[in-house]
Scaffold this active site. Structure first.
Site, short mmCIF file in Angstrom:
data_model
loop_
_atom_site.label_atom_id
_atom_site.label_comp_id
_atom_site.label_asym_id
_atom_site.label_seq_id
_atom_site.Cartn_x
_atom_site.Cartn_y
_atom_site.Cartn_z
N SER A 95 0.83 -1.20 0.00
CA SER A 95 0.00 0.00 0.00
C SER A 95 0.87 1.26 0.00
O SER A 95 1.66 1.45 -0.92
CB SER A 95 -0.96 -0.06 1.18
N ASP B 245 -1.52 14.49 13.10
CA ASP B 245 -1.60 15.83 12.52
C ASP B 245 -0.96 15.85 11.14
O ASP B 245 -1.52 16.40 10.18
CB ASP B 245 -0.92 16.85 13.43
N HIS C 250 -7.39 -6.18 0.44
CA HIS C 250 -6.21 -5.32 0.47
C HIS C 250 -5.16 -5.85 1.44
O HIS C 250 -3.97 -5.60 1.26
CB HIS C 250 -6.64 -3.91 0.86
#
Length: 262
Positions: free
Chosen positions: A86, A177, A236
């Site tokens: 991924s 963040d 996946h």
């Protein structure tokens, strides 16, 4: 600026670097690492802002590829095999396309070298919206996260990033963040033009839609020597769903068996 990555090295033999995906850590490919470390020296790494690696403001693929090159230089690895799943797959593609002499063989698990539309909004909202000051246990966190993330297995995967503080509370090991702010960079495809002409194996989950027929041209253009193998009845997370078969495909490719048989 490149960072010093956290890594775990197991086994002996030619080097193989394995790289996890978004919200993961080096532990995610632990089953594959264990299965391949009998023949290879496996370097499982934490990408920046993940696991025990340092945090940074950026999450571009050139930056993350540079981190791996820095690690290779530190380990005196002139050239190595790379395996990425991924987001980790995009990172190793970036490295191979930008600096092909450093990559002897490339394995990409269930990702294509293209930009994907946003599809992690619920996860990011759930993680950033979790009030850790009110979380007294992992059960509390799981219950709160269930409002955004319905699948229990996905929640358990995500909650591996929740760790205890010295004061007895909880904190995220992830740099949420930066991941939220840099999500467009993470969803983007590799930026290097390549091509990478070395031996390349793409492994697709049969039930996954991450690699589509419409993306085959992009794969062929950037990776002219690429082979594609499909593991049926997997999504996946193909390396976790059928680890033995996944590891066998990697082993055969790394040993050059597909070079003769196609």
């Amino acid at each position: 600026m490149s960072l010093d990555l956290n890594a775990r090295v197991t086994g002996e033999g030619d080097p193989l670097i394995v790289v996890h995906g978004l919200f993961g850590s080096l532990e995610n490919l632990g089953g594959i690492t264990q299965r391949l470390s009998d023949e290879w020296q496996v370097h499982a790494i934490d990408l920046r802002n993940h696991g025990r690696s340092p945090h940074a403001d950026t999450m571009s693929y050139p930056d993350m590829a540079a981190d791996i090159l820095r690690y290779m230089d530190q380990q005196k690895l002139d050239s190595t095999c790379l395996l990425g799943h991924s987001m980790g797959g995009k990172t190793v593609m970036e490295l191979a396309l930008s600096d092909p002499a450093r990559v002897s063989r490339l394995i990409v698990a269930d990702i294509a070298p293209v930009t994907y539309p946003p599809h992690h909004d619920a996860i990011i909202d759930g993680l950033t919206g979790l009030d850790l000051d009110t979380v007294g246990s992992r059960g509390d966190a799981d219950k709160a996260l269930a409002e955004s993330v319905e699948i229990p297995a996905v929640r358990q995967f995500l909650l591996k990033n929740l760790v205890r503080t010295d004061e007895g509370g909880f904190r995220w090991r992830l740099n949420l963040d930066a991941i939220e702010r840099e999500y467009a960079s993470i969803a983007a495809g590799p930026t290097a033009q390549g091509p990478y002409n070395g031996p390349t194996l793409f492994i697709k989950g049969g039930e996954s839609d991450y690699i589509q027929d419409s993306q085959r041209d992009a794969v062929a253009t950037l990776f002219p020597s690429a082979l594609m193998r499909i593991i049926s009845n997997t999504g996946h997370w193909l390396h976790a769903e059928k680890p033995e078969l996944f590891a066998t495909l990697c082993r055969r490719f790394l040993n050059g068996e597909f070079d003769q048989k196609g």
